[in-house]
Design a protein around this motif. Structure first.
Motif, PDB file in Angstrom:
ATOM      1  N   UNK A 149      34.213  52.045  85.049  1.00  0.00           N
ATOM      2  CA  UNK A 149      32.987  52.590  84.859  1.00  0.00           C
ATOM      3  C   UNK A 149      33.173  54.225  84.705  1.00  0.00           C
ATOM      4  N   UNK A 150      34.257  54.595  85.593  1.00  0.00           N
ATOM      5  CA  UNK A 150      34.587  56.007  85.627  1.00  0.00           C
ATOM      6  C   UNK A 150      35.780  56.429  84.822  1.00  0.00           C
ATOM      7  N   UNK A 161      19.009  62.119  90.416  1.00  0.00           N
ATOM      8  CA  UNK A 161      20.144  61.444  90.075  1.00  0.00           C
ATOM      9  C   UNK A 161      20.971  62.106  88.620  1.00  0.00           C
ATOM     10  N   UNK A 162      19.941  62.617  87.712  1.00  0.00           N
ATOM     11  CA  UNK A 162      20.432  63.279  86.771  1.00  0.00           C
ATOM     12  C   UNK A 162      21.371  64.502  87.163  1.00  0.00           C
ATOM     13  N   UNK A 163      20.434  65.389  88.155  1.00  0.00           N
ATOM     14  CA  UNK A 163      21.048  66.718  88.871  1.00  0.00           C
ATOM     15  C   UNK A 163      22.544  66.304  89.214  1.00  0.00           C
ATOM     16  N   UNK A 164      22.638  65.193  90.013  1.00  0.00           N
ATOM     17  CA  UNK A 164      23.895  64.910  90.646  1.00  0.00           C
ATOM     18  C   UNK A 164      24.861  64.477  90.064  1.00  0.00           C
ATOM     19  N   UNK A 165      24.768  63.919  88.650  1.00  0.00           N
ATOM     20  CA  UNK A 165      25.651  63.537  87.925  1.00  0.00           C
ATOM     21  C   UNK A 165      26.020  64.540  86.670  1.00  0.00           C
ATOM     22  N   UNK A 166      25.268  65.674  86.803  1.00  0.00           N
ATOM     23  CA  UNK A 166      25.356  66.715  85.719  1.00  0.00           C
ATOM     24  C   UNK A 166      24.854  66.443  84.424  1.00  0.00           C
ATOM     25  N   UNK A 168      25.782  55.080  84.369  1.00  0.00           N
ATOM     26  CA  UNK A 168      25.695  55.012  86.001  1.00  0.00           C
ATOM     27  C   UNK A 168      24.508  55.506  86.356  1.00  0.00           C
ATOM     28  N   UNK A 169      23.657  56.277  85.893  1.00  0.00           N
ATOM     29  CA  UNK A 169      22.340  56.594  86.295  1.00  0.00           C
ATOM     30  C   UNK A 169      21.334  55.434  86.250  1.00  0.00           C
TER      31      UNK A 169
END
Length: 583
Positions: free
Chosen positions: A527-528, A478-483, A511-512
């Motif tokens: 949220x974005x 998840x963290x990799x996907x969200x940078x 979000x993560x």
């Protein structure tokens, strides 16, 4: 004077109301034991003070008679006079006095620590119960700085209550003891040449009453000024905290000069109010100090004629003067503690108002009926009406359903009530009526400015739970996907996230947490909003992938997010309207 008496009665009643729950709690027996010990020490101090007057009488009589053995005995042990009267010496009295003073302070501080701990825990519980902390921000703007009430005012209240209470107890016991002593000594001291029973007592009483009246007249405004000072100091601290929290924005705007001017304006209230306290305290101190210094001379002046007439020895002069001075001192307790009493009354007032405000908002009644249904059933709202805290209608008798696993996009103009609708369904908005049925399971509300508790990354991802199994592989993916891969290095380090991360990073981290916890029902409020279009698409793609079994209601303005939702609802003119989404 009527207003002054009312203020005193109010302060006393409020103090008892604030103290009573602790002394009726499960910790009352420990408190009573410790407090009883402190009161016994106060009695010991009063007893030694009375015995000191007899020691003083014997010592000065020994000096007058040049009786060296009696003088030495009175310094080290004790002495028995020719009449068979025992006088305790200075050394034993000093030992008892010092021990009673030390342990009296120790026991009082132990009570204060226990009381403050219990009261802090109780107030924090009440503040959090029924979301009082949240409702206070919505509808009670007069209750400022609740953090100061719970932290500083509880500490001051418990500390000053014990100091004032034990001090007043010792003062009353001391006054009774010395009045009895002084009444007996009055036989040898006439008043204006007349033998008046208890003449010295009446002199002390008149002197103390006059001093008390003068001091109260001078300093009666101190209570209000101390109350304002605490509020202005808190406002100044809050302004500095806002500057620190928004340091980056101020720096970008080059707003240092404006901030300095506004901080100076806030501090001007602190300065001006404190100046009034200083000026008034000066006048009160003049009265208190003048009376205290006069206390050293007036007793000697009163007792001296009897000595020169040969009715009392030199030791009797000093015993009479000391006893008279003690009675005046005890009767002047109000005068000597006037400034402390003013500060104490202001502390009581602040705490009482805070407690009353918490109780008031907890009684806020919501006419919205909530019920829980199975996860396989739809979220339903029937005849839902939402109001602003002031009573204005935001949503008028709306009805709609959201099916399990459905993603619904909520749109509307700014200020139309979209966020209030989300809060209403989530149970955070009590103003309105109607019926809401929500699926059972875990619900999460993610606002535009998410809350990230300080601490390790692991504890943040589990918030508000403590124990939750989140696979480490999921966290990395998840963290990799969200940078956010660079944050994995802080897995076990305590971090103040809100002041460390940018706005976009805060939203991505929220979000993560959302996708890792996988709630049954999620409410997303823009949220974005701080993400660029590419990151926003990636974030919604991740949520859509990992929350495929969750029901999601999201507020967003960008049409690029339409493709992630099955339905779109608009809030216009206090009504909900279905909008077809592009194919």
């Amino acid at each position: 004077m009527s207003g002054g008496r009312q203020n005193i009665v109010y302060a006393v009643r409020s103090a008892f109301a604030l103290a009573k729950p602790y002394f009726r709690s499960e910790e009352r027996w420990l408190a009573f034991r410790l407090l009883s010990g402190a009161l016994i020490c106060a009695l010991a101090i009063v007893g030694t003070s009375v015995l000191f007057t007899y020691w003083q009488r014997g010592l000065f009589n020994a000096l007058e008679q040049k009786d060296w053995p009696a003088f030495l005995s009175l310094l080290l042990t004790w002495d028995i006079s020719q009449e068979g009267v025992l006088t305790i010496g200075f050394a034993p009295l000093l030992v008892v006095y010092v021990l009673a003073s030390i342990y009296g302070l120790y026991l009082r501080q132990r009570v204060q620590l226990s009381w403050r701990t219990w009261m802090t825990r109780e107030l924090v519980g009440r503040y959090l119960n029924k979301r009082a902390y949240y409702l206070l921000e919505l509808e009670d703007q007069e209750t400022d700085n609740p953090d100061q009430r719970i932290s500083e005012d509880v500490n001051l209240f418990t500390l000053e209550s014990l100091e004032m209470g034990v001090g007043l107890f010792g003062t009353v016991v001391s006054m009774v003891s010395f009045v009895v002593l002084l009444w007996g000594l009055s036989d040898a001291v006439p008043l204006f040449g007349l033998a008046v029973p208890g003449s010295l007592v009446w002199i002390a009483l008149l002197y103390a009453v006059a001093g008390t009246a003068i001091t109260h007249f001078i300093g009666r405004r101190l209570v209000d000024l101390h109350f304002r000072q605490q509020r202005y100091e808190a406002d100044f601290r809050a302004a500095l905290m806002r500057l620190r929290e928004h340091a980056e924005g101020v720096a970008f705007y080059r707003g240092e000069a404006r901030e300095q001017q506004e901080l100076a304006g806030v501090f001007e209230n602190v300065w001006f109010n404190f100046l009034q306290i200083v000026n008034l305290t000066k006048r009160v101190t003049l009265s208190v100090t003048g009376l205290a210094q006069a206390n050293l001379v007036i007793p000697l002046i009163v007792a001296a004629p009897a000595y020169f007439a040969g009715r009392i020895p030199l030791g009797g002069v000093f015993q009479t003067a000391n006893a008279l001075n003690k009675v005046v001192e005890n009767l002047s307790w109000f005068v000597e503690n006037y400034t402390k009493l003013a500060s104490y009354s202001a502390t009581i007032d602040r705490l009482q108002r805070f407690c009353a405000a918490v109780d008031r908002v907890q009684q806020t009644e919501s006419h919205i009926e909530f019920s829980t249904v199975s996860r396989s059933d739809a979220l339903t709202c029937r005849n839902l009406t939402l109001l602003r805290p002031g009573g204005d209608v935001l949503l008028d008798r709306a009805s709609f359903d959201v099916q399990p696993g459905e993603w619904v996009l909520l749109r509307g103009r700014s200020g139309s009530g979209k966020t209030s609708l989300l809060k209403g369904i989530a149970g955070l908005w009590p103003y309105g009526d109607g019926q809401i049925a929500v699926p059972e399971g875990r619900h999460m509300f993610v606002p535009q400015r998410p809350y990230l508790p300080s601490g390790s990354l692991e504890s943040l991802l589990k918030y508000p739970l403590y124990s939750q199994n989140i696979p480490s592989d999921d966290v990395v993916a998840v963290f990799s996907h969200l940078g956010l891969a660079h944050l994995l290095a802080f897995q076990d380090r305590p971090i103040v996230w809100l002041s460390t991360l940018s706005g976009g990073e805060v939203q991505r981290l929220a979000i993560a947490r959302l996708v890792l916890q996988r709630p049954t029902l999620a409410f997303l409020d823009e949220v974005t909003s701080q993400l660029d279009p590419v990151l926003e698409q990636e974030a919604y793609s991740l949520m859509k992938e990992r929350l495929k079994d969750s029901t999601v209601i999201s507020v967003a303005h960008r049409t690029s997010l339409d493709r992630f939702h099955e339905r779109s609802i608009s809030l216009r003119d206090k009504q909900l309207m279905e909008n077809p989404l592009p194919a």
